[in-house]
Design a protein around this motif. Sequence first.
Motif, PDB file in Angstrom:
ATOM      1  N   GLY A   1       1.372   4.943   1.663  1.00 40.03           N
ATOM      2  CA  GLY A   1       1.228   5.605   2.949  1.00 40.03           C
ATOM      3  C   GLY A   1       2.553   6.256   3.422  1.00 40.03           C
ATOM      4  O   GLY A   1       3.086   6.654   2.705  1.00 40.03           O
TER       5      GLY A   1
ATOM      6  N   PRO B   1       0.952  -1.137  -0.054  1.00 43.36           N
ATOM      7  CA  PRO B   1      -0.014  -0.163   0.045  1.00 43.36           C
ATOM      8  C   PRO B   1       0.920   1.387   0.075  1.00 43.36           C
ATOM      9  O   PRO B   1       1.889   1.110   0.532  1.00 43.36           O
ATOM     10  CB  PRO B   1      -0.774   0.038   1.361  1.00 43.36           C
TER      11      PRO B   1
ATOM     12  N   PRO C   1      -5.513  -1.690   3.752  1.00 40.82           N
ATOM     13  CA  PRO C   1      -4.876  -2.734   3.071  1.00 40.82           C
ATOM     14  C   PRO C   1      -5.528  -4.200   3.149  1.00 40.82           C
ATOM     15  O   PRO C   1      -6.454  -4.467   4.173  1.00 40.82           O
ATOM     16  CB  PRO C   1      -3.387  -2.845   3.730  1.00 40.82           C
TER      17      PRO C   1
ATOM     18  N   PRO D   1      -1.091   2.948   6.106  1.00 39.35           N
ATOM     19  CA  PRO D   1      -1.647   3.196   4.804  1.00 39.35           C
ATOM     20  C   PRO D   1      -2.571   4.108   4.650  1.00 39.35           C
ATOM     21  O   PRO D   1      -3.483   4.230   5.766  1.00 39.35           O
ATOM     22  CB  PRO D   1      -2.095   1.706   4.612  1.00 39.35           C
TER      23      PRO D   1
END
Length: 252
Positions: free
Chosen positions: A137, A135, A155, A151
Amino acid sequence: MSQRPVLPKAFILHLERATGRTAAVANLRKALPIESKALPAVDGAQLSDAEVEAVYRRERFAPRYPFGLGRAEIGAFLSHRAAWRRIVEDGLDFAFVFEDDAAVDSPLFAGLLEFVIAERRAWEYVLLPAAGLEPAGDAVARRGEFALLRPRAPPLRAIAQVVSRVAAERLLAATLPFDRPVDTLLQMTWVTGQTILAATPTPIRDVSRESGGTTVQRKRLGLLQRLRHEAMRPIYRARIQALYRRHQAAPK
């Protein structure tokens, strides 16, 4: 003389009748530089109706999860809870929890292990995503090539996790009964009370295709059911994403 840190354990969730995964589990254990143990996963097909009713309740949390869980998904959730319980019962500071379709890049995992130990104060739960599912982030900790990210979107896939005893206690307290798959409920940090961080770069590779495919399979759906699933899934995900972002933005 400074003491060397006590290395954590790893638990590998393995459905014993999924013999196609046996070699993958053995390879994972060989690749890990820490003590590991294969935990028998809960076989949802063997659960009685009473056992299912004791742990699974439709529509417990909002937003409503639009699909009923199959026995395999219920067994998978109970398997993760068993691993969290072992962390608590064994008095571990933290442990790695793997599903049996995970493989690791050994050198990268060794570096990640040093990183999470060095940055232990920065986290309680870390998701290790499969390669290709990392992800985006914001970094909350960084050391060398490794970072822990918060994130920006919730996720998916709990293929590998680093779970502290505090996080395990929170998750055990918040997830019984449950009303949706384990990775989907983990997204709901406002319900579990447990912030999720993600590690990058990830040492995890998904080998489910090489080892016989997923063990969490739904019955084949008819056309109308399939169309309903396809229509409801993005609506549900949009609701979860909006709530996740609102929770992330709320003052702590």
